[in-house]
Design an enzyme around this catalytic site. Structure first.
Site, short mmCIF file in Angstrom:
data_model
loop_
_atom_site.label_atom_id
_atom_site.label_comp_id
_atom_site.label_asym_id
_atom_site.label_seq_id
_atom_site.Cartn_x
_atom_site.Cartn_y
_atom_site.Cartn_z
N SER A 291 -17.87 28.53 -23.15
CA SER A 291 -16.95 27.41 -23.43
C SER A 291 -17.80 26.20 -23.80
CB SER A 291 -16.15 27.12 -22.15
OG SER A 291 -15.47 25.89 -22.23
N TYR B 1 -15.79 25.54 -13.02
CA TYR B 1 -15.65 26.10 -14.37
C TYR B 1 -16.90 25.79 -15.20
CZ TYR B 1 -13.30 27.38 -18.76
OH TYR B 1 -12.97 27.96 -19.95
N1 LIG Z 1 -8.13 28.37 -23.51
C1 LIG Z 1 -9.17 27.59 -23.77
O1 LIG Z 1 -9.02 26.44 -24.16
C2 LIG Z 1 -10.57 28.13 -23.60
C3 LIG Z 1 -11.64 27.34 -24.06
C4 LIG Z 1 -12.93 27.81 -23.89
C5 LIG Z 1 -13.16 29.02 -23.29
N2 LIG Z 1 -12.11 29.76 -22.85
C6 LIG Z 1 -12.41 31.04 -22.20
O2 LIG Z 1 -11.85 32.08 -22.96
C7 LIG Z 1 -11.49 33.16 -22.09
C8 LIG Z 1 -10.02 33.53 -22.34
O3 LIG Z 1 -9.23 32.38 -22.08
P1 LIG Z 1 -7.67 32.31 -22.45
O4 LIG Z 1 -7.39 30.95 -22.93
O5 LIG Z 1 -7.28 33.48 -23.24
O6 LIG Z 1 -7.07 32.38 -20.97
P2 LIG Z 1 -5.87 33.29 -20.37
O7 LIG Z 1 -5.65 32.83 -18.99
O8 LIG Z 1 -4.73 33.29 -21.35
O9 LIG Z 1 -6.54 34.73 -20.41
C9 LIG Z 1 -7.50 35.13 -19.47
C10 LIG Z 1 -7.15 36.53 -19.05
O10 LIG Z 1 -8.14 36.97 -18.10
C11 LIG Z 1 -7.45 37.70 -17.11
N3 LIG Z 1 -8.20 37.69 -15.86
C12 LIG Z 1 -8.39 36.65 -15.03
N4 LIG Z 1 -9.07 37.06 -13.94
C13 LIG Z 1 -9.31 38.38 -14.11
C14 LIG Z 1 -9.96 39.36 -13.33
N5 LIG Z 1 -10.50 39.07 -12.13
N6 LIG Z 1 -10.02 40.63 -13.79
C15 LIG Z 1 -9.47 40.95 -14.98
N7 LIG Z 1 -8.83 40.06 -15.78
C16 LIG Z 1 -8.76 38.79 -15.33
C17 LIG Z 1 -6.11 37.00 -16.95
O11 LIG Z 1 -5.13 37.87 -16.36
C18 LIG Z 1 -5.78 36.59 -18.38
O12 LIG Z 1 -4.96 37.55 -19.03
C19 LIG Z 1 -11.77 32.69 -20.67
O13 LIG Z 1 -13.03 33.17 -20.24
C20 LIG Z 1 -11.81 31.18 -20.83
O14 LIG Z 1 -12.56 30.57 -19.82
C21 LIG Z 1 -10.82 29.36 -23.00
#
Ligand SMILES: NC(=O)c1ccc[n+]([C@@H]2O[C@H](COP(=O)([O-])OP(=O)(O)OC[C@H]3O[C@@H](n4cnc5c(N)ncnc54)[C@H](O)[C@@H]3O)[C@@H](O)[C@H]2O)c1
Length: 257
Positions: A143, A156
């Site tokens: 991120s 985070y």
């Molecule tokens: N959304 C943003 O703005 C953003 C920005 C930068 C980075 N990210 C990163 O991108 C990745 C995906 O984010 P997103 O926005 O799709 O979030 P999201 O919450 O929509 O998706 C994350 C998924 O991971 C799953 N998950 C969580 N804990 C878990 C576990 N212990 N075992 C298996 N699955 C698990 C959740 O059920 C969820 O479906 C994450 O690592 C997040 O930190 C997101």
């Protein structure tokens, strides 16, 4: 630019979430076969609707912090599809939003467990499959929080800096075996996760926080899950054949400012 993914096997964690789903859809649209994992009880409905061909989609419920369960998911993928060419090591949680003195210690440990130990276990369990094949591309989800700090998100931020470290460690360790390991560093993406962070930062006023964050970004808006997926697919592809150990920002210029 399109990248042919025909015949490639892609394993994705967090595949029921915003970015995982968008990436699974884009990879599948370019010909890849998808093994999709997420938490037990996650809603895989949109993914199944997007990839209705049962020969091109394997859905597995597995917690990424559970070595036995995720090991079984890797095994099931290899049994069904033969190997893993692409691993999108993506599952993550945002955790609590609070200043450090008030930050719940159990919440801190939980974020590190999912976002760091989970990424480590993914690497540990998938690298041997790729090493056997002599090739592979791994994309870890870091991120902008892996590159810079911000208030209220210490767990985070620490966890996403650790993902960058794990990416570099794995890239150096496995480059000679044909396995490329990179990470993506998205800025704010229109998603449930950002809504949660906005509400955590100012309960009841998340929309104002959203607009305030967007105003600080050179492109004046959040990104979309599809814009993240495009970079993941590039890193997965042969077009990125000499890209290893890199961190790709997808942030509208946020970290350039
Ligand atoms: N959304 C943003 O703005 C953003 C920005 C930068 C980075 N990210 C990163 O991108 C990745 C995906 O984010 P997103 O926005 O799709 O979030 P999201 O919450 O929509 O998706 C994350 C998924 O991971 C799953 N998950 C969580 N804990 C878990 C576990 N212990 N075992 C298996 N699955 C698990 C959740 O059920 C969820 O479906 C994450 O690592 C997040 O930190 C997101």
């Amino acid at each position: 630019m399109t990248h042919s993914m025909t015949g490639k096997i892609a394993l994705i964690t967090g595949a029921a979430g915003a970015i995982g789903l968008a990436t699974a859809k884009l990879l599948a649209s370019q010909g890849a076969t998808i093994a999709a994992t997420d938490m037990v009880g996650a809603d895989f409905g949109p993914l199944r609707a997007a990839i209705p061909d049962a020969d091109r989609l394997l859905v597995i419920e597995a917690d990424v912090t559970d070595e036995a369960a995720f090991g079984a998911a890797v095994k099931a993928t290899v049994e069904k599809f033969g190997t893993i060419d692409i691993f999108f090591n993506n599952a993550g949680i945002e955790g609590p939003v609070a200043p450090i003195p008030d930050f719940p210690t159990d919440g801190f440990r939980k974020v590190l467990d999912v976002n760091v130990t989970g990424i480590f276990l993914g690497l540990k369990l998938v690298i041997p499959v790729m090493a056997k094949a002599g090739r592979g591309s791994i994309i870890n989800s870091s991120s902008v929080a892996g590159l810079t700090g911000s208030a209220g998100l210490c767990a985070y931020i620490a966890s996403k800096h650790a993902v960058l470290g794990l990416t570099r460690a794995a890239a150096v360790e496995w480059g000679a075996k044909g396995i490329r390991v990179n990470c993506i560093n998205p800025g704010p993406i229109e998603s449930r996760m950002m809504s949660s962070i906005e509400e955590g930062a100012s309960p009841g006023a998340g929309a104002a926080v959203h607009d305030g964050y967007a105003a600080t970004i050179p492109m004046q808006r959040y990104g979309t899950p599809e814009e993240v997926a495009g970079v993941v697919v590039f890193l997965a592809s042969d077009a990125a054949g000499y890209v290893n150990g890199a961190a790709y920002t997808i942030d509208g210029g946020m970290t350039a400012a």
